[in-house]
Scaffold this active site. Structure first.
Site, PDB file in Angstrom:
ATOM      1  N   PHE A  15      52.962  31.637  53.057  1.00 48.99           N
ATOM      2  CA  PHE A  15      53.911  32.750  52.952  1.00 48.99           C
ATOM      3  C   PHE A  15      54.181  33.022  51.463  1.00 48.99           C
ATOM      4  O   PHE A  15      55.294  33.189  51.024  1.00 48.99           O
ATOM      5  CB  PHE A  15      55.223  32.407  53.682  1.00 48.99           C
ATOM      6  N   LYS A 100      38.464  32.872  49.109  1.00 47.08           N
ATOM      7  CA  LYS A 100      37.082  33.024  48.618  1.00 47.08           C
ATOM      8  C   LYS A 100      36.421  31.686  48.319  1.00 47.08           C
ATOM      9  O   LYS A 100      35.234  31.495  48.559  1.00 47.08           O
ATOM     10  CB  LYS A 100      36.949  33.926  47.408  1.00 47.08           C
ATOM     11  N   GLU A 124      37.720  40.220  54.616  1.00 45.55           N
ATOM     12  CA  GLU A 124      37.621  41.347  53.681  1.00 45.55           C
ATOM     13  C   GLU A 124      38.478  41.131  52.440  1.00 45.55           C
ATOM     14  O   GLU A 124      38.093  41.488  51.323  1.00 45.55           O
ATOM     15  CB  GLU A 124      38.060  42.642  54.396  1.00 45.55           C
ATOM     16  N   ILE A 131      39.664  46.772  48.278  1.00 45.02           N
ATOM     17  CA  ILE A 131      38.426  47.566  48.416  1.00 45.02           C
ATOM     18  C   ILE A 131      37.614  47.035  49.604  1.00 45.02           C
ATOM     19  O   ILE A 131      37.272  45.849  49.643  1.00 45.02           O
ATOM     20  CB  ILE A 131      37.556  47.477  47.138  1.00 45.02           C
ATOM     21  N   GLY A 182      51.608  37.801  40.039  1.00 48.47           N
ATOM     22  CA  GLY A 182      51.033  37.294  41.299  1.00 48.47           C
ATOM     23  C   GLY A 182      49.554  37.604  41.445  1.00 48.47           C
ATOM     24  O   GLY A 182      49.016  37.552  42.551  1.00 48.47           O
ATOM     25  N   GLU A 185      45.205  32.995  40.440  1.00 43.48           N
ATOM     26  CA  GLU A 185      45.182  31.877  41.377  1.00 43.48           C
ATOM     27  C   GLU A 185      46.224  30.847  40.934  1.00 43.48           C
ATOM     28  O   GLU A 185      46.632  30.820  39.765  1.00 43.48           O
ATOM     29  CB  GLU A 185      43.801  31.211  41.355  1.00 43.48           C
ATOM     30  N   ASP A 196      36.356  32.236  40.302  1.00 45.33           N
ATOM     31  CA  ASP A 196      36.781  33.134  41.379  1.00 45.33           C
ATOM     32  C   ASP A 196      35.762  34.278  41.539  1.00 45.33           C
ATOM     33  O   ASP A 196      35.386  34.637  42.652  1.00 45.33           O
ATOM     34  CB  ASP A 196      38.180  33.690  41.071  1.00 45.33           C
ATOM     35  N   LYS A 200      33.262  35.152  44.766  1.00 46.17           N
ATOM     36  CA  LYS A 200      33.189  36.473  45.426  1.00 46.17           C
ATOM     37  C   LYS A 200      31.760  36.990  45.436  1.00 46.17           C
ATOM     38  O   LYS A 200      31.298  37.567  46.421  1.00 46.17           O
ATOM     39  CB  LYS A 200      34.129  37.453  44.721  1.00 46.17           C
ATOM     40  N   GLY A 298      47.120  41.134  44.091  1.00 50.79           N
ATOM     41  CA  GLY A 298      48.512  41.517  44.326  1.00 50.79           C
ATOM     42  C   GLY A 298      48.858  41.502  45.800  1.00 50.79           C
ATOM     43  O   GLY A 298      47.968  41.497  46.665  1.00 50.79           O
TER      44      GLY A 298
HETATM   45  N1  HSE Z   1      43.080  35.716  41.492  1.00 55.28           N
HETATM   46  C1  HSE Z   1      42.365  36.762  42.181  1.00 55.28           C
HETATM   47  C2  HSE Z   1      42.081  37.869  41.211  1.00 55.28           C
HETATM   48  C3  HSE Z   1      43.196  37.251  43.322  1.00 55.28           C
HETATM   49  O1  HSE Z   1      42.720  37.901  40.156  1.00 55.28           O
HETATM   50  O2  HSE Z   1      41.218  38.706  41.475  1.00 55.28           O
HETATM   51  C4  HSE Z   1      42.461  38.223  44.217  1.00 55.28           C
HETATM   52  O3  HSE Z   1      41.318  37.664  44.768  1.00 55.28           O
END
Ligand code: HSE
Length: 416
Positions: A15, A100, A124, A131, A182, A185, A196, A200, A298
């Protein structure tokens, strides 16, 4: 009874930024016929804007509840997420995740579980947040016609680079801001070291080309090595520096894939992608280029993708991984790139690694070269990922035809 005919009863894990966003978004979309039955959290003492009896710290309460038919996993701990997702799939519950790291690192096993237990697993939100790139690659683009996928896929690094370039923030200030907003990560090294983004890219490769590759096997770098010298070079040339993930079909059908910083010029769609926005350019045989643009991090943007997955479960949507079954292709390291590399001091320039050096400059502190290298040179990270070195791709980085190699003699003359 198929899930299509049922009310979607959600067991939500997490949450935080995205989980609380989903809670609010679901309240505003009653037509979805989806409700959150229970939320599993780690820190019960935290104040939350939702009724207290919704929360528990007991994961099994959700995983073993037969009334819960959808598990939505939005926690930041990839190991705990692994247990949640695999247990839920084995129990025949549909799963939606935004994790991810978990997905990229365990894709083969997660594919097998989906198949064995005949359960949908949608994610997604794991790529480019708002997107809808996964579902588009999965459904719309045929691998044979897909020439390339190039994108800014990490919002935090794009936000940091934008704030440094436009507002003159220093790196630490910009990172802190990305954390406060926010976007980052919980462990922001995942963002700034390009991990990250490569997670992806690994997921995108599966849906674009049917290629399953562990992210650790894909060459990647982040933005921590960028230097002021590089920003000056960019400014002089009218470029912006972006962290770009790309996958590109080579003439023999193999795929070149990596995540590296890149100078982007005004002619590129990614040039205008700033702050936490992401952008993906898809090149295909007949459509030429298509550009997807949207918020890449976000609370609500990410929750919107989770919502879309939850909604898709109403009509039993699942990824079919068609390209994986029919057109699997492999990654290659046999191609050439035009790169800029800057080093501390002229002494450190390993010019023998370049096929050709096209430009070089130096001041009393740093030296930079622009040249063409064979991609396999990057497999040895010792020279370009070392302290105080930075490597950035040029715009139009792929070199189709290698110009005649500069003779050793000329080369030595430059660095004499
Ligand atoms: N930390 C990731 C970013 C969050 O900044 O893209 C979204 O996947």
């Amino acid at each position: 009874m198929s899930i299509q005919q049922k009310q979607l009863n959600i067991g939500l894990f997490g949450f935080g930024v995205v989980g609380s966003g989903l809670y609010k978004v679901l309240q505003q979309t009653p037509s979805l016929n989806a409700q959150i039955n229970k939320v599993c959290i780690k820190h019960p003492e935290k104040k939350r804007e939702a009724p207290g009896d919704l929360f528990t710290t007991n994961a099994e309460l959700l995983l073993q509840d037969e009334n819960i038919n959808v598990i939505v996993e939005l926690i930041d701990d990839a190991e705990a997420a692994y247990h949640i997702v695999t247990t839920a799939l084995k129990a025949g519950k549909a799963v939606v995740s935004a994790n991810k790291k978990l997905i990229a690192e365990h894709l083969p096993e997660l594919l097998a579980l989906q198949e064995k237990h005949n359960t949908p697993f949608l994610y997604e939100a794991a790529c480019c947040a708002s997107i809808p790139v996964v579902r588009n690659l999965e459904e719309y683009y045929d691998n044979d016609l897909l020439a390339g996928v190039t994108g800014i896929v990490n919002g935090s690094t794009n936000y940091i680079l934008t704030r440094i370039a436009e507002d003159k923030l220093d790196f630490q200030q910009a990172l802190l801001q990305a954390q406060i907003e926010g976007f980052a990560e919980s462990d922001p090294t995942l963002d700034i070291e390009g991990i990250d983004a490569v997670n992806k890219l690994s997921i995108l490769l599966a849906h674009a080309y049917g290629t399953i590759e562990h992210p650790s096997a894909i060459i990647h770098s982040g933005i921590t090595q960028l230097q002021e010298h590089d920003a000056i070079f960019a400014k002089e040339k009218g470029y912006k520096i972006k962290l770009v993930a790309q996958a590109r079909k080579q003439p023999n059908g193999d795929i070149a894939a990596f995540v590296l910083p890149q100078f982007v010029d005004q002619g590129c769609q990614l040039y205008g992608v700033g702050n936490e926005y992401n952008g993906v350019v898809i090149e295909s045989g007949f459509a030429d280029k298509q550009f997807f643009y949207g918020k890449g991090a976000g609370s609500f943007p990410t929750a919107s993708a989770v919502l879309s997955d939850v909604s898709a479960l109403r009509y039993d949507y699942r990824y079919e991984y068609k390209k994986l079954r029919t057109q699997k292709v492999k990654l290659t390291t046999d191609f050439y790139l035009r790169v800029y590399v800057s080093f501390e001091g002229l002494f450190h320039v390993p010019h023998e690694r370049f096929e050709r050096i096209e430009e070089w400059s130096s001041n009393d502190k740093r030296c930079s070269v622009v040249g063409i290298i064979h991609f396999s040179q990057l497999l040895d990270k010792g020279w370009w990922k070392k302290k105080n070195a930075s490597l950035i791709l040029l715009p139009d980085a792929f070199v189709d035809r290698l110009p005649e190699k500069v003779t050793k003699k000329e080369d030595e003359a430059v660095f004499a």
